[in-house]
Structure formats: C-alpha cells, structure tokens
Design an enzyme around this catalytic site. Structure first.
Site, PDB file in Angstrom:
ATOM      1  CG  ASP A  51     -32.012  12.291  11.883  1.00  0.00           C
ATOM      2  OD1 ASP A  51     -31.217  12.431  10.947  1.00  0.00           O
ATOM      3  OD2 ASP A  51     -32.041  11.307  12.639  1.00  0.00           O
ATOM      4  CB  SER A  96      -1.128   3.946 -14.275  1.00  0.00           C
ATOM      5  OG  SER A  96      -0.287   3.773 -15.369  1.00  0.00           O
ATOM      6  CG  LEU A  97       1.294   6.369  -9.597  1.00  0.00           C
ATOM      7  CD1 LEU A  97       0.907   6.162  -8.146  1.00  0.00           C
ATOM      8  CD2 LEU A  97       2.200   7.584  -9.741  1.00  0.00           C
ATOM      9  CD  GLU A 130      -0.243  12.288  -2.194  1.00  0.00           C
ATOM     10  OE1 GLU A 130      -1.034  11.491  -2.737  1.00  0.00           O
ATOM     11  OE2 GLU A 130       0.008  13.415  -2.653  1.00  0.00           O
ATOM     12  CE  LYS A 132      -0.268   2.479  -6.347  1.00  0.00           C
ATOM     13  NZ  LYS A 132      -1.541   1.814  -6.427  1.00  0.00           N
ATOM     14  NE  ARG A 153      -5.837   5.359 -14.373  1.00  0.00           N
ATOM     15  CZ  ARG A 153      -5.360   4.408 -15.156  1.00  0.00           C
ATOM     16  NH1 ARG A 153      -6.005   3.264 -15.278  1.00  0.00           N
ATOM     17  NH2 ARG A 153      -4.247   4.595 -15.827  1.00  0.00           N
ATOM     18  CD  GLU A 188      -7.354   4.496  -5.589  1.00  0.00           C
ATOM     19  OE1 GLU A 188      -7.124   5.408  -6.411  1.00  0.00           O
ATOM     20  OE2 GLU A 188      -7.011   3.312  -5.779  1.00  0.00           O
ATOM     21  CB  CYS A 428     -22.160 -31.344  16.075  1.00  0.00           C
ATOM     22  SG  CYS A 428     -22.332 -31.634  14.298  1.00  0.00           S
ATOM     23  CB  CYS A 441     -20.743 -29.953   9.695  1.00  0.00           C
ATOM     24  SG  CYS A 441     -22.068 -30.275  10.866  1.00  0.00           S
TER      25      CYS A 441
END
Ligand code: IVH
Length: 687
Positions: A51, A96-97, A130, A132, A153, A188, A428, A441
């Site tokens: 800092d 995309s996949l 990897e 996802k 994207r 991502e 209550c 409530c």
C-alpha cells in the site's frame, strides 16, 4: 556537482526525470508484487508495504500524469467510463464447442478424429484435458506486452469492448512477463462461488434482484458501465487459448500443453487442472476425477474440454460449422435419483419467506449423500402434488440445492392432497401473508429467524452506520439473548459485552460510541435501516421527501404509497403491511424512546454554489449509484445550479448511469446523448 533536486553521485537529472524514473520503478515493482500475490499466491512483501508503494505511485502519477504508464496498476481501478460498449471484431472468430454427455459420445468423437486423419482404430491419440469453466468467454489483446484491449466473445465474430472492466481483474496482467509482440489471449471470466454468495447476500439486503448463478453474475459484472463496480465484484480469469499472435522464434510451441505453459510463463493465469493423456480412455478417467473434485472447486465448471494436443493435427482437422473438429466439451449431466419424503420442514429465511424443504431418506446422488431437497414454494408443491410419504425423483446439479423434480408414486396416507404451508410463522407464530408465490412472515423486526439479518442490515454502513456491529458480534449478542430486535441495541449496558469472546473494554467503548452517534441519523437512512422489504435507499429517500417523516408514511394507504411516485403496488403494499404489524411499531417506539431521533435531510438549494460544469446544465439519472441515493445526487445537482430532468429528451447535457440502468439508458444511447458514469459525475460535482 551539487544539484537542487538532491541527487547523489553527481547525476544531473531534473525533478521530472527523477519522477519518471521512480514511476517506472514503482510500476514494475507493484506489477511484480501483484503477480506474486494473485498469480503465485506467494507474496514477498506485506500488504502494508504494498500500500505504501501504491500510495507513492498514486501521488507521483497525480503530479506527473504525463508519465503514467499504460500498465500502471492504478489503471485497475476506476478509470474512464465508456459511453456504451464499442464493438470489437475478432481477428480470428471465437468458436464454440461441440458437446458430449456420455462416454459413448466421447468415444465416437475419438473414432471420428481417427477416421478423418486416416489413423487405425487401435492407435492412441494424445489429448490435452482442461476444465470447462462456466463463465463468460473473453479475448484480451496485448501489444508489445501491454494489455491494450479486452472484449467479450459476443456472437464469435464481433464482441463488446470491455477493456476498462477487464483491466480491473487482478489475475489478468496489465503487462506480460515475456517480450511478446502481439497476442490475443482467450479465456473465461468467472465469479467464484464465495464471491457469488456474498454478492447475492448484499443484493438481497438492498432489495435488488438476485443473480441466478455465478455465470450470470460474471457476465453482468463485465458489462457494467462503471469499471469500479466490476472491480468490486472480484472476478477471475482463466486462459485456455490464443487467437492471432506474433511471437519470437524461441517461444514456439507445438502442442496445446506447451501453449498453456507458454501463457503461464508470460504471466497469464491458467488453471492447474490440466492433463495430457494418451488415448481417449485417459480423457474419460480425467472426467471421472474432475467429477469427484467438482464440489470442492472454488468456482463452477460444467464439464471438461478434451483437446487434441498436437497443434499440427488441430490445424489439419480444422473446424466444422463454428466448432473445431479437434476439441469437444464433455459435460456433466444433472444427476437424479429416487427417494422417499420422510417429512416436510418449513424454514423461515432472513427475509421472512417460508421455504418448504423435503426431508429425504438419505440417497447417494453422484457421490454426494442428499438428505434434504427444496420444494421451493406452495405453487411448486401444488403443481407437482407433493406430500409426506411420496416416492420422488430428486435432482442435484452443480452447486445448486437439490430439488424434487416430480412424484414417482403417492404415499399411502396422503393419497390426494398436496402439502400445505402453515398459516402462521413456524418461527414466531405471527400470521403468514401470501405475497405472490411467497408465503411470508411479516414480523420483520421481531421474528427470531429474521432478526440477525435485520440487525446486521440495520447497523450496516449505509443504514445506521454502527461501526463494530457486524455479523459475528450480532451472532454472539443474539446467542446470549442480549438482542432480540434492533431496538435492543440501544438498551445494551456497559459490561454486557466485555465478557464476550474477543471483546475487550476498548472495543466495547468504541461500539458504545458508534451506537450513540447513530442516534442522530437522516430520516431516509433510518427508513432504509428498518429493512422494509423492497425499500432500498432510493425508495427510502422518496418516501421521506414525499411524506416528510415516519408519521406520514405510517398513515398512508397502499394506493397513496404506490401511486404517488410510481413505485408500484407490490412495494406500496409491503410498506403498508410493515406498519400494520404491532410488533414492528413497538420496536420503532422503543427506538425513539432510546433517543434515536432521525432528522430530515435537505440540501438548501437556495444557496447555490456556482459550478460551471453543472450550473445551468440538465441531468437525468438512471440505475443505482454507489455513493449516493438518487435523491442526494439530484439535490447536489440542484444545489450547484443544475436542472434535474425526469424524462429523456434530445437536449440533455448529462445522462448519469449507475448499475443496472433502465430504459432511460437505452433511449439515451439511441439519441447519442452524453452518457457518464458515477466516477465522472463525482468529478463534475467536485469541480
Ligand atoms: S476452448 C476452439 N477451453 O466453452 C475452442 N473453451 O462452448 C474454443 N470454455 O466459448 C474454446 N472452458 O467460453 C475452451 N477450457 C476451455 C473452456 C472453454 C470453458 C467455454 C468457452 C467457449 C465455450 C464453448
């Protein structure tokens, strides 16, 4: 030779040069320590020392703005507010996949690849596996090692320019550790589970709508107009690929795995759960391992990604209709099992909502023993016709609370009817009010199940601002029976607290001081502090402006409350109901008796302070501001001689946009008006 800048060793530098050198040094040093802290999680200096250096840099940058570097750590905070997001065309489309949901589909992917490449079926291919990540895909461009642009994207071809917001992500370096001419890093953006939980808790307190899941929260956070809000959301980013790039020869990589390591050595964050396997069965095992680990990961994933490791082969395989042939997402499916409902419990949440919970015969769903499942609310129970004794299908997916999907067969005893929520609060005993889909409530200030949250909210910074009365202390005080409602705070006696663990004489004294100070608070903050459902800071402010004080609000009927300033019937009814409950009134009376005496907050608009940036200029506000209620911001404009408009028109000088802006923002964009964020607004009024 002596010089007046006081340099040693006979250097003859001007103060300017000296400042530039120090700014460079500090920028590099702080970037290095950020890297150690956020990426290696191995800091080598204390927060305090960090800092101190950061403050020195801020001071010099302020004095010598011409030397502020593009990769300065100060660029992570605040900064310019984009008018609206510009468009960014991705040089290389972001694909995309294709998805697989079963082992068979994954084996078929492997077989197809072999057919395409002309390999024998028995041959083994190297795959790199990897996680996802379940977030939002982004691309970050570095030129000469410096972060120059970041985008979403979008549709894969064109995304939104969210550079300022991405810069606030601490795990994303502003400067690479390697000398790279040009690179587009893809990855991502995520919000981890903890940050997601606390963000929603905060939003619940403020009466804001909740994010359905961390993915939506991450996506909403990246699309904020004010980067300062994004910064507070604590996002993370994991890289998984590269778009276009130009690198030095000795940095060449031949496999996906080498590429990931190349990114890592450049200072880019990659996740450690990466594995190269020989043959598709290795990828299936990786999937099984990750499925077991999934719950314990700090962020959400929805499967794994299996990629061909050899980049030459990737190129050979190419792509087909927007997805690469060389990769597949192997996704988790929601897991379901059958169980019996042994009982139905009704819990009362912090906001008073009654939630029915099915107590199940313990059942193993995907490796986790499930004993309870939510039934959501009465409507859901009725729709699915659920009761105690029924055999039901239970689903568990990801981090979500397990839920009962449907009844498989009705129990013998309760053949027909569905379970009914009780007419009184199980916590209550107060009558329960049906409020849309929710059974609630209304005993907000005295129901034990709601009380702790209510007290913490009451004491919070933007409400009564009682420093030192956070969740932990409230919890201890409640457990000891010292506070049962918010008024009890003002009846605590010296000595009550000093016996509590971690509470010394000094902290007791400090707490009593801030309790005393809080008695003198503006009316809008007092109303906000009461925690009336749907009454956030803005509405509290409107109520006080219109009705003047609590008496006026208490006497108003639903119609008057709802229609006067357009807050709608749901909110009007919530305010009306709050003041119809004797227990709430009794708590307020006790607050007043204890000496809490709110005052009406007004800015004297007759004493105009001439501010050229605001004087005679017209303003409109949309969305929630962080540092002001809407009323405060408007009063400041008026006091400085500005005009506050309520509808968007062609001739408006400033459209001030907070988080989650409404339709005024869309209109302002269409009309190409001057849109500014909170930071810019603050600097205008400072002038
Ligand atoms: S690779 C050409 N790797 O999944 C391959 N994507 O369904 C493109 N995603 O838009 C992406 N984790 O947002 C890749 N380890 C990972 C990923 C990943 C999550 C997302 C990404 C992409 C989407 C495709």
């Amino acid at each position: 030779m002596k010089n007046d800048a006081g340099f040693k060793g006979g250097e003859n530098k001007t103060a300017d040069e000296k400042a530039k050198k120090r700014i460079d040094e500090l920028t590099d040093t702080l970037n290095y320590h950020n890297y150690r802290y956020y990426m290696l999680e191995d800091p080598v200096i204390s927060d305090f020392e960090f800092d101190k250096l950061a403050r020195e840099l801020a001071y010099l940058e302020n004095k010598y703005p011409q030397y502020v570097r593009q990769d300065s750590p100060s660029k992570r905070v605040g900064g310019a507010v984009s008018e609206k997001f510009g468009q960014v065309k991705h040089k290389v489309p972001m694909l995309s996949l294709d998805n697989a949901y079963s082992r068979e589909e994954v084996l078929e992917f492997d077989a197809k690849i072999k057919r395409f490449l002309g390999y024998a079926a028995a041959e083994n291919i190297d795959y790199e596996c990897e996680l996802k990540f379940d977030g939002l895909a982004v691309e970050i461009v570095y030129k000469n090692g410096i972060l120059v642009q970041g985008s979403t994207r979008g549709d894969g071809i064109t995304g939104e320019d969210v550079t300022a917001n991405l810069r606030t992500i601490n795990t994303l370096p502003l400067k690479l550790l390697k000398d790279i001419d040009y690179i587009e890093v893809r990855g991502e953006v995520l919000m981890d589970k903890r940050a997601f939980k606390s963000l929603n808790e905060e939003r619940l307190k403020e009466g804001l709508s909740l994010f359905a899941n961390p993915r939506n929260a991450a996506s909403g956070s990246i699309r904020q107009l004010d980067p300062e809000i994004t910064r507070k959301r604590n996002l993370v980013m994991f890289a998984y690929g590269i778009g276009d790039y130009y690198i030095k020869n000795d940095d060449v990589f031949n496999t996906q795995f080498e590429m990931m390591n190349f990114l890592k050595t450049a200072g880019i964050n990659i996740n450690k759960n990466i594995k190269v396997v020989n043959g598709i069965s290795g990828a299936v095992s990786f999937f099984d391992d990750i499925a077991e680990k999934r719950e314990s990961l700090p962020f959400e994933i929805d499967g794994i990604v299996i990629k061909i490791n050899d980049i030459k082969l990737q190129k050979e395989l190419g792509e087909i209709s927007k997805s690469p042939r060389w990769a597949i997402a192997y996704k988790f499916s929601a897991k379901q099992e059958v169980s019996d409902i042994i009982d139905i419990e009704v819990s009362v949440g912090r906001t008073g909502i009654l939630t029915p919970v099915a107590i199940l015969k313990p059942v193993n769903i995907g490796g986790v023993i499930v004993r309870r499942a939510t039934l959501h609310n009465q409507d859901e129970i009725d729709k699915k016709n659920i009761n105690i004794g029924d055999k039901v299908l239970v689903e568990r997916s990801g981090d979500v609370i397990p839920e009962v999907v449907k009844v498989i067969s009705k129990g013998k005893e309760k053949e027909d009817g569905a379970f009914k929520l009780p007419p009184v609060c199980p916590c209550c005993g107060s009558p329960v009010v049906i409020d849309g889909a929710a059974h609630r409530c209304m005993n907000e200030l005295a129901c034990p199940c709601q009380i702790k949250g209510a007290i913490v909210h009451f004491a919070s910074k933007r409400a009564m601002d009682i420093e030192g009365l956070g969740e932990k202390i409230v919890d201890k005080l409640a457990k000891k029976g010292l506070i049962k409602n918010v008024a009890d705070i003002y009846y605590l006696k010296r000595g009550d607290l000093s016996g509590l663990e971690g509470f010394g004489e000094k902290s007791e004294k400090n707490l009593f001081n801030s309790i005393e100070k809080s008695k003198n608070i503006s009316y809008d903050r007092f109303i906000y502090a009461l925690g009336i459902r749907h009454v956030g800071e803005h509405i509290a402010d409107l109520l006080v402006k219109y009705f003047g004080s609590l008496d006026g609000i208490k006497k108003a009927d639903v119609e008057e409350l709802s229609s006067k300033f357009g807050i709608g019937e749901e909110i009007g009814r919530s305010i009306y109901n709050f003041f119809r409950l004797d227990s709430n009134i009794a708590v307020i009376e006790r607050l007043f008796q204890a000496g809490v005496s709110p005052y009406t907050y007004t800015i004297d608009t007759s004493k105009k302070v001439k501010n050229d940036a605001v004087y005679g200029k017209s303003f409109i506000f949309t969305g929630t501001l962080n540092g002001f209620t809407r009323g405060e911001a408007e009063d400041i404009v008026k006091a400085a001689g500005g005009i506050v408009e309520k509808t968007v028109k062609k001739k408006l000088d400033y459209v001030v946009v907070g988080s989650e802006p409404g339709s005024k923002y869309d209109k302002a964009v269409k009309l190409k008006l001057n849109i500014i964020g909170e930071e810019e607004f603050k600097s205008l009024i400072k002038k």
